[in-house]
Design an enzyme around this catalytic site. Structure first.
Site, PDB file in Angstrom:
ATOM      1  N   HIS A   1      32.242 142.675  43.049  1.00  0.00           N
ATOM      2  CA  HIS A   1      33.014 142.172  41.906  1.00  0.00           C
ATOM      3  C   HIS A   1      32.861 140.648  41.852  1.00  0.00           C
ATOM      4  CE1 HIS A   1      36.403 141.143  39.327  1.00  0.00           C
ATOM      5  NE2 HIS A   1      36.374 142.391  38.908  1.00  0.00           N
TER       6      HIS A   1
ATOM      7  N   GLU B   1      29.735 143.336  34.098  1.00  0.00           N
ATOM      8  CA  GLU B   1      30.968 142.608  33.853  1.00  0.00           C
ATOM      9  C   GLU B   1      30.651 141.134  33.614  1.00  0.00           C
ATOM     10  OE1 GLU B   1      34.588 144.880  35.424  1.00  0.00           O
ATOM     11  OE2 GLU B   1      33.967 143.496  36.987  1.00  0.00           O
TER      12      GLU B   1
ATOM     13  N   ASN C   1      40.721 148.905  37.834  1.00  0.00           N
ATOM     14  CA  ASN C   1      40.739 147.959  38.956  1.00  0.00           C
ATOM     15  C   ASN C   1      42.071 147.218  38.892  1.00  0.00           C
ATOM     16  OD1 ASN C   1      40.388 145.916  40.792  1.00  0.00           O
ATOM     17  ND2 ASN C   1      38.782 144.840  39.636  1.00  0.00           N
TER      18      ASN C   1
ATOM     19  N   SER D   1      37.889 142.638  29.753  1.00  0.00           N
ATOM     20  CA  SER D   1      38.896 142.678  28.686  1.00  0.00           C
ATOM     21  C   SER D   1      38.767 143.908  27.790  1.00  0.00           C
ATOM     22  CB  SER D   1      38.864 141.385  27.862  1.00  0.00           C
ATOM     23  OG  SER D   1      39.153 140.268  28.689  1.00  0.00           O
TER      24      SER D   1
ATOM     25  N   LYS E   1      43.414 145.265  40.946  1.00  0.00           N
ATOM     26  CA  LYS E   1      43.417 143.949  41.619  1.00  0.00           C
ATOM     27  C   LYS E   1      44.655 143.811  42.504  1.00  0.00           C
ATOM     28  CE  LYS E   1      40.730 142.213  37.808  1.00  0.00           C
ATOM     29  NZ  LYS E   1      40.151 141.068  37.174  1.00  0.00           N
TER      30      LYS E   1
ATOM     31  N   GLU F   1      34.902 138.381  41.323  1.00  0.00           N
ATOM     32  CA  GLU F   1      35.939 137.633  42.051  1.00  0.00           C
ATOM     33  C   GLU F   1      35.599 137.564  43.530  1.00  0.00           C
ATOM     34  OE1 GLU F   1      39.326 139.817  40.574  1.00  0.00           O
ATOM     35  OE2 GLU F   1      38.960 138.980  38.587  1.00  0.00           O
TER      36      GLU F   1
ATOM     37  N   GLY G   1      39.364 139.147  32.348  1.00  0.00           N
ATOM     38  CA  GLY G   1      40.718 138.607  32.360  1.00  0.00           C
ATOM     39  C   GLY G   1      40.952 137.497  31.356  1.00  0.00           C
TER      40      GLY G   1
END
Ligand code: PEP
Length: 254
Positions: A95, A167, A9, A212, A11, A97, A173
């Site tokens: 996701h 996730e 991904n 991560s 991003k 985010e 991140g």
């Protein structure tokens, strides 16, 4: 045996020059990957370049988002049909985010899953708890609610045509990876929940871990029985690192 899926991904990162280089590096190394399926999900503007660079390679293309709408007056949106036209096989949905920053709820995510399916795209549906939720002891409840939201709106059958990604939001991140035991516990919980409604779907569905993941921690994570691959953010922007994760997938599957 579920084939490991290692999906990057990217991003909102990259330039034409850096994306060209990253794609070349991944394509170069992909021939040596024996068991893992590899996919990359670049930002929309790079899909055409990626489609061309990946042609003839085993690396699959995915997108990071899609509209739930078919087409028409939806300024700034990208449809499932467009993604399919650019050769995408996968599309990330739900996701954290997008849930947190763009207000995507179960209804929107369920509609996006339906849009993806209608054009033959395989959604990678993300679920995961925040640090606060984990510390409150609510991890299982949060995950169960996220799964149930989709079951209610789309039926258990929706899980027969998608991939899942666990996730933990606190690991995305941050450099804080879930331990293999922590991740395995949640993956097993997810599979058990799905098995309550369909054994066949629970056994078939791939549940990727994301948060991560990198070359150094991938072998232990991917060795867990219910971890069927990785959704990789930061480490997928480096071809060597990304390929190291794919090799860890190979070892886990061998
Ligand atoms: C992600 O955003 O899907 C992700 C797993 O990111 P990272 O690998 O950077 O934690």
């Amino acid at each position: 045996m579920r084939q490991p899926l290692i999906a990057g991904n990217w991003k909102m990162n990259g330039t034409k020059a850096s994306v060209r280089q990253l794609l070349a590096g991944i394509v170069d190394g992909a021939g040596a990957i024996t068991h893992s399926e590899i996919a990359v999900c670049p930002p929309f503007p790079f899909l055409q370049m990626a489609e061309e660079a990946l042609a003839g390679s085993p690396v699959r293309l995915g997108a990071q988002n899609l509209s739930a709408e078919e087409g028409g007056a939806f300024t700034g949106e990208v449809s499932a049909a467009m993604l399919a036209d650019f050769g995408c096989r996968y599309v990330i949905c739900g996701h954290s985010e997008r849930r947190a920053l763009y207000g995507e709820d179960d209804a929107i995510i369920a509609a996006k899953l339906a849009a993806a399916q209608s054009k033959g795209l395989t959604a990678i549906l993300c679920v995961g708890e925040t640090l606060q939720e984990r510390e409150r002891g609510d991890t299982d409840k949060v995950i169960a609610d996220q799964l149930e939201g989709i079951v209610t709106l789309r039926g258990i059958e929706a899980f027969g045509v998608i991939e899942l990604a666990y996730e933990p939001v606190w690991a995305i991140g941050t450099g804080m990876t879930a331990t293999p035991a922590q991740a395995q516990e949640v993956h097993a919980f997810i599979r058990e929940r799905l098995a309550g409604q369909s054994q066949a779907i629970a056994q078939k569905i791939r549940i990727l871990y994301g948060g991560s993941m990198k070359g150094s921690n991938a072998p232990d994570l991917l060795a867990q029985p219910d971890i069927d691959g990785g959704l990789i953010g930061g480490a997928s922007l480096n071809a060597d690192e990304f390929l190291a994760i794919a090799r860890a997938g190979d070892e886990a599957a061998a």
